[in-house]
Design an enzyme around this catalytic site. Structure first.
Site, mmCIF file in Angstrom:
data_model
loop_
_atom_site.group_PDB
_atom_site.id
_atom_site.type_symbol
_atom_site.label_atom_id
_atom_site.label_comp_id
_atom_site.label_asym_id
_atom_site.label_seq_id
_atom_site.Cartn_x
_atom_site.Cartn_y
_atom_site.Cartn_z
ATOM 1 N N LYS A 278 0.817 -1.224 0.000
ATOM 2 C CA LYS A 278 0.000 0.000 0.000
ATOM 3 C C LYS A 278 0.842 1.262 0.000
ATOM 4 O O LYS A 278 0.308 2.355 -0.210
ATOM 5 C CB LYS A 278 -0.953 0.014 1.190
ATOM 6 C CG LYS A 278 -2.264 -0.714 0.919
ATOM 7 C CD LYS A 278 -3.294 -0.416 1.977
ATOM 8 C CE LYS A 278 -4.613 -1.121 1.611
ATOM 9 N NZ LYS A 278 -5.609 -0.984 2.691
ATOM 10 N N HIS A 327 -3.638 -12.339 1.494
ATOM 11 C CA HIS A 327 -4.617 -11.944 2.509
ATOM 12 C C HIS A 327 -5.910 -11.384 1.919
ATOM 13 O O HIS A 327 -6.888 -11.201 2.642
ATOM 14 C CB HIS A 327 -4.003 -10.949 3.513
ATOM 15 C CG HIS A 327 -3.811 -9.558 3.000
ATOM 16 N ND1 HIS A 327 -2.715 -9.181 2.244
ATOM 17 C CD2 HIS A 327 -4.554 -8.423 3.151
ATOM 18 C CE1 HIS A 327 -2.806 -7.906 1.954
ATOM 19 N NE2 HIS A 327 -3.917 -7.410 2.486
#
Length: 417
Positions: A278, A327
């Site tokens: 991110k 994930h």
């Protein structure tokens, strides 16, 4: 004990920093490379030159925002530069394996004329910090010659202009001895041509092979991962402490489900670093209150694959990259980035998914307020009914909901394992 090459680790950290700038790739690598070459010209030892390489690669570790990165790379001086120096030094001080770079990072934007006034700063360290300052600003001047993943040929003819821009700052912003050493180093075409992105990666990879792996204590690995997590979560106040709390929940659930020893440490590290990709996402997208555009959603979608690639550099002989990179997979095979179905998703990835969703739903986000614990459990139960989440993991979380709520909530301190 896990084998870890410190140069590999610093290279992975630097690659993650590249993502903060989105477009300004390899800045830390070039700064470190330049610093080591100037150190060689100065006659510094090989060990000190390697220290400068790594200091340059880590010098912007306090930068988490695209806007801040652009300020730093748009001008030779910026009044707001001090804040990221303070943050970066604090991050590195908390990680014993990298604490030796603290003072260089802390003072790498101070003018040479001011460094003598810094109490307790060793003269050698002051010179090293100022060398990073000098080559950092040299790279700002080099940036216009880099585009499309290549170095422009006209740098061969125009590189002297960069040196001449820096010379008048000798004595005030930069130490005269460093300016002269930089000018001598930069007189060769090879110095500038070595900044070609492909050549630079080759150079840094070859240096990895020269540094033998070392056994690293589990605590040092956790602190290294925690260092990265602090930078990840600083992207937005909405995600403050998210990674550390996902890691704590994941470790707790894994322990209750029978995992132990190194497996617990590795799932904790995977939780700490599950969102490292991110760093590539502009904070305006992370903080957007409304629906994302197609282009903005593409940034979000790729972050878990970027996580996987970064962790493959850092922990190549462990399952950590697989666990963290998956994930956002779901049991229906409709997740991303690998589109794995239930038979391909490991328990540790399923635990990370449950912990990630649980903690995120309990946080305020720009597009919704936080949910209550009952609302979170109802929402996640519907995901199990749809076949997306692992029902066994969620049932353990529900059974342990009070402990998991404490681990997820910023009102409570995190335990130290």
């Amino acid at each position: 004990m896990i084998k870890l090459n410190l140069h590999d680790a610093i290279l992975a950290l630097t690659n993650s920093l590249d993502y903060v700038g989105v477009d300004a790739m390899q800045h830390g690598k070039r700064v470190g490379h330049m610093a080591s070459l100037v150190a060689h010209t100065l006659g510094w030892s090989e060990a000190r030159g390697r220290h400068m390489l790594h200091a340059g690669m880590l010098h912007d570790y306090g930068v988490s925002h695209v806007r801040e990165d652009r300020h730093l790379n748009d001008s030779l001086e910026w009044d707001g530069a001090e804040a990221h120096c303070v943050r970066g030094a604090a991050y590195l001080e908390a990680c014993p394996a990298l604490s030796g770079f603290r003072d260089i990072v802390r003072y790498h934007h101070r003018n040479w004329s001011e460094l003598a006034e810094v109490s307790g700063l060793a003269p050698d360290t002051a010179l090293e910090a100022n060398l990073i300052c000098l080559v950092d600003r040299a790279d700002v001047l080099l940036t216009p010659y880099l585009s499309g993943g290549h170095l422009h040929n006209n740098i061969v003819w125009e590189s002297h202009q960069i040196v001449e821009r820096l010379r008048p700052l000798s004595g005030h912003q930069f130490a005269p001895v460093l300016v002269e050493a930089f000018a001598r180093t930069a007189a060769s075409e090879a110095f500038w041509l070595s900044m070609e992105p492909g050549y630079l990666d080759e150079e840094l990879s070859s240096r990895c092979k020269q540094a033998p792996p070392a056994l690293v204590a589990v605590q040092d690995l956790r602190e290294l991962a925690g260092l990265m997590a602090r930078v990840i979560d600083a992207k937005s106040h909405y995600t403050d402490d998210h990674s550390r709390r996902v890691a704590a929940i994941s470790r707790h659930l894994a322990a209750v489900m029978g995992r132990g020893g190194d497996d617990l440490v590795m799932i904790e590290i995977a939780g700490l670093l599950h969102d490292v990709g991110k760093l590539r996402v502009p904070e305006d997208i992370i903080a957007k209150p409304g629906a994302l555009t197609r282009e903005e959603h593409a940034y979000i979608t790729r972050h878990s694959y970027d996580t996987y690639r970064i962790l493959m550099q850092l922990f190549p002989q462990t399952p950590i990259p697989r666990w963290a990179g998956a994930h956002h997979e779901n049991l229906l095979g409709e997740g991303y980035p690998f589109r794995r179905d239930a038979s391909q998703i490991e328990l540790e990835s399923r635990i990370l998914s449950v912990a990630d969703i649980f903690q995120a739903l309990l946080q305020d986000r720009p597009y919704r307020p936080r949910l209550t614990l009952d609302e979170v459990i109802l929402c996640m139960t519907s995901m199990v009914v749809e076949g997306r989440l692992d029902g066994e993991v969620l049932s353990v979380l529900i059974r342990e909901r009070e402990a998991c709520l404490r681990l997820a909530s910023s009102e409570f301190p995190l335990p130290s394992f």
